[in-house]
Design a protein around this motif. Sequence first.
Motif, PDB file in Angstrom:
ATOM      1  N   ILE A  72     -96.213 -80.438  19.119  1.00 37.29           N
ATOM      2  CA  ILE A  72     -95.429 -80.833  20.078  1.00 37.29           C
ATOM      3  C   ILE A  72     -94.063 -81.065  19.889  1.00 37.29           C
ATOM      4  O   ILE A  72     -93.137 -80.592  20.693  1.00 37.29           O
ATOM      5  CB  ILE A  72     -96.238 -82.017  21.172  1.00 37.29           C
ATOM      6  N   LEU A  73     -93.900 -81.881  18.915  1.00 40.78           N
ATOM      7  CA  LEU A  73     -92.428 -82.423  18.658  1.00 40.78           C
ATOM      8  C   LEU A  73     -91.598 -81.384  18.036  1.00 40.78           C
ATOM      9  O   LEU A  73     -90.379 -81.229  18.505  1.00 40.78           O
ATOM     10  CB  LEU A  73     -92.365 -83.486  17.503  1.00 40.78           C
ATOM     11  N   ASN A  74     -92.330 -80.314  17.347  1.00 40.08           N
ATOM     12  CA  ASN A  74     -91.698 -79.066  16.845  1.00 40.08           C
ATOM     13  C   ASN A  74     -90.900 -78.263  18.065  1.00 40.08           C
ATOM     14  O   ASN A  74     -90.234 -77.895  17.979  1.00 40.08           O
ATOM     15  CB  ASN A  74     -92.403 -78.414  15.665  1.00 40.08           C
ATOM     16  N   ALA A  75     -92.036 -77.916  18.888  1.00 42.75           N
ATOM     17  CA  ALA A  75     -91.680 -77.392  20.172  1.00 42.75           C
ATOM     18  C   ALA A  75     -90.710 -77.855  20.967  1.00 42.75           C
ATOM     19  O   ALA A  75     -89.618 -77.074  21.361  1.00 42.75           O
ATOM     20  CB  ALA A  75     -92.984 -76.912  21.182  1.00 42.75           C
ATOM     21  N   VAL A  76     -90.531 -79.149  20.864  1.00 49.30           N
ATOM     22  CA  VAL A  76     -89.212 -79.894  21.579  1.00 49.30           C
ATOM     23  C   VAL A  76     -88.148 -79.642  20.852  1.00 49.30           C
ATOM     24  O   VAL A  76     -87.170 -79.256  21.566  1.00 49.30           O
ATOM     25  CB  VAL A  76     -89.652 -81.284  22.129  1.00 49.30           C
ATOM     26  N   ARG A  77     -88.164 -79.740  19.512  1.00 51.36           N
ATOM     27  CA  ARG A  77     -87.037 -79.364  18.753  1.00 51.36           C
ATOM     28  C   ARG A  77     -86.449 -78.122  18.820  1.00 51.36           C
ATOM     29  O   ARG A  77     -85.441 -77.872  18.856  1.00 51.36           O
ATOM     30  CB  ARG A  77     -87.410 -79.804  17.337  1.00 51.36           C
ATOM     31  N   ARG A  78     -87.291 -77.580  19.053  1.00 53.09           N
ATOM     32  CA  ARG A  78     -87.028 -75.798  19.005  1.00 53.09           C
ATOM     33  C   ARG A  78     -86.760 -75.244  20.448  1.00 53.09           C
ATOM     34  O   ARG A  78     -85.979 -74.018  20.413  1.00 53.09           O
ATOM     35  CB  ARG A  78     -87.977 -74.854  18.427  1.00 53.09           C
ATOM     36  N   ILE A 116     -77.600 -78.997  22.522  1.00 54.68           N
ATOM     37  CA  ILE A 116     -78.533 -78.950  21.321  1.00 54.68           C
ATOM     38  C   ILE A 116     -79.238 -80.276  21.051  1.00 54.68           C
ATOM     39  O   ILE A 116     -80.383 -80.241  20.694  1.00 54.68           O
ATOM     40  CB  ILE A 116     -77.441 -78.718  20.030  1.00 54.68           C
ATOM     41  N   TRP A 117     -78.563 -81.421  21.346  1.00 57.36           N
ATOM     42  CA  TRP A 117     -79.064 -82.822  21.016  1.00 57.36           C
ATOM     43  C   TRP A 117     -80.471 -83.160  21.731  1.00 57.36           C
ATOM     44  O   TRP A 117     -81.460 -83.644  20.922  1.00 57.36           O
ATOM     45  CB  TRP A 117     -78.338 -83.865  21.467  1.00 57.36           C
ATOM     46  N   HIS A 118     -80.549 -82.847  22.901  1.00 59.53           N
ATOM     47  CA  HIS A 118     -81.707 -83.308  23.894  1.00 59.53           C
ATOM     48  C   HIS A 118     -83.164 -82.538  23.084  1.00 59.53           C
ATOM     49  O   HIS A 118     -84.296 -82.978  23.510  1.00 59.53           O
ATOM     50  CB  HIS A 118     -81.476 -82.967  25.098  1.00 59.53           C
ATOM     51  N   GLY A 119     -82.892 -81.660  22.407  1.00 58.08           N
ATOM     52  CA  GLY A 119     -84.021 -80.922  21.937  1.00 58.08           C
ATOM     53  C   GLY A 119     -84.365 -81.424  20.395  1.00 58.08           C
ATOM     54  O   GLY A 119     -85.252 -82.115  20.055  1.00 58.08           O
ATOM     55  N   VAL A 120     -83.180 -81.074  19.545  1.00 62.55           N
ATOM     56  CA  VAL A 120     -83.559 -81.318  18.018  1.00 62.55           C
ATOM     57  C   VAL A 120     -83.400 -83.133  17.961  1.00 62.55           C
ATOM     58  O   VAL A 120     -84.361 -83.640  17.287  1.00 62.55           O
ATOM     59  CB  VAL A 120     -82.130 -81.129  17.533  1.00 62.55           C
ATOM     60  N   VAL A 121     -82.673 -83.830  18.583  1.00 56.92           N
ATOM     61  CA  VAL A 121     -82.982 -85.128  18.651  1.00 56.92           C
ATOM     62  C   VAL A 121     -83.729 -85.662  19.551  1.00 56.92           C
ATOM     63  O   VAL A 121     -84.216 -86.827  19.278  1.00 56.92           O
ATOM     64  CB  VAL A 121     -81.301 -85.778  18.703  1.00 56.92           C
ATOM     65  N   GLY A 122     -83.848 -85.235  20.648  1.00 58.93           N
ATOM     66  CA  GLY A 122     -84.902 -85.671  21.786  1.00 58.93           C
ATOM     67  C   GLY A 122     -86.087 -85.853  21.127  1.00 58.93           C
ATOM     68  O   GLY A 122     -86.734 -86.945  21.703  1.00 58.93           O
ATOM     69  N   ALA A 123     -86.635 -85.052  20.277  1.00 57.92           N
ATOM     70  CA  ALA A 123     -87.981 -85.262  19.751  1.00 57.92           C
ATOM     71  C   ALA A 123     -87.947 -86.605  19.219  1.00 57.92           C
ATOM     72  O   ALA A 123     -89.008 -87.425  19.250  1.00 57.92           O
ATOM     73  CB  ALA A 123     -88.321 -84.106  18.705  1.00 57.92           C
ATOM     74  N   TYR A 124     -86.967 -87.286  18.527  1.00 58.36           N
ATOM     75  CA  TYR A 124     -86.950 -88.572  17.992  1.00 58.36           C
ATOM     76  C   TYR A 124     -87.291 -89.479  19.212  1.00 58.36           C
ATOM     77  O   TYR A 124     -88.204 -90.509  18.607  1.00 58.36           O
ATOM     78  CB  TYR A 124     -85.692 -88.917  17.142  1.00 58.36           C
ATOM     79  N   PHE A 125     -86.729 -89.426  20.158  1.00 56.02           N
ATOM     80  CA  PHE A 125     -86.965 -90.324  21.347  1.00 56.02           C
ATOM     81  C   PHE A 125     -88.163 -90.122  21.741  1.00 56.02           C
ATOM     82  O   PHE A 125     -88.711 -91.210  22.427  1.00 56.02           O
ATOM     83  CB  PHE A 125     -85.610 -90.111  22.332  1.00 56.02           C
ATOM     84  N   ILE A 126     -88.722 -88.964  21.878  1.00 55.22           N
ATOM     85  CA  ILE A 126     -90.422 -88.762  22.383  1.00 55.22           C
ATOM     86  C   ILE A 126     -91.113 -89.260  21.689  1.00 55.22           C
ATOM     87  O   ILE A 126     -92.087 -90.265  22.028  1.00 55.22           O
ATOM     88  CB  ILE A 126     -90.575 -87.173  22.701  1.00 55.22           C
ATOM     89  N   GLU A 127     -91.092 -89.406  20.260  1.00 58.94           N
ATOM     90  CA  GLU A 127     -92.015 -90.047  19.545  1.00 58.94           C
ATOM     91  C   GLU A 127     -91.828 -91.340  19.466  1.00 58.94           C
ATOM     92  O   GLU A 127     -92.747 -92.213  19.580  1.00 58.94           O
ATOM     93  CB  GLU A 127     -91.653 -89.553  18.079  1.00 58.94           C
ATOM     94  N   ARG A 128     -90.653 -91.845  19.602  1.00 62.05           N
ATOM     95  CA  ARG A 128     -90.446 -93.424  19.495  1.00 62.05           C
ATOM     96  C   ARG A 128     -90.963 -94.030  21.009  1.00 62.05           C
ATOM     97  O   ARG A 128     -91.644 -95.016  21.125  1.00 62.05           O
ATOM     98  CB  ARG A 128     -88.910 -93.605  19.283  1.00 62.05           C
TER      99      ARG A 128
END
Length: 200
Positions: free
Chosen positions: A114-120, A93-105
């Motif tokens: 793009i970030l929402n698509a990754v989250r979902r 679950i984390w690598h999508g929902v929380v992964g978007a945070y690392f992708i942005e950072r």
Amino acid sequence: MSDFVYQENIVPYTRAELVAKVAANLSESRFEHCLRVEATAIQLAQKNGADVERAAIAGLVHDYAKQLPDETFIEAIKTQGFDPELLNYGNAIWHGVVGAYFIERDLEIHDETILNAVRRHTIGAPEMTLIDQILFVADFVEPGRNFPGAEAARETAMADLAAGVRYEILNTLTFLIQGKKQIYPKTIDTYNAWVPTQAK
Ligand SMILES: [Fe+2]
Ligand SMILES: [Fe+2]
């Protein structure tokens, strides 16, 4: 897809630079999966009249955080305002929902589409944009996938994107239930929104 050229200034990098950053964070096999998801997302975007560049970037980066250690995710959940309920789940679950945070950072991608698509991409959502659906399905049917029913999933998705989304949700839920795995509540919301009514 090595000839794909970014033209929309969505990321401050060329594709080659972004590819190198993703590759540096992942194993060879996980990285190759990302390249196949990128290619499949491009194909689906072209077929469905979606923004091809956003679909391509989402595909390339979607698993960027997949191999970060659990402690790194836990730290981010605790300090970056995520729902503490997430602590009861894990990398899947984390690598999508929380992964978007690392992708942005780390990758400097601030594009919410793009970030929402990754989250979902791991749990879907009751309402999914075209790019959400494309990433969700591309991840599931990329040519390296060979689970039972993969070919049928591929054919379904290529013929009808939304049908591909429904196929994937049903398949994933069935797999989780058969394996007596815990189900993230939002995954059930996704199921309820997509499968029962639409499959009538
Ligand atoms: Fe993933
Ligand atoms: Fe993936």
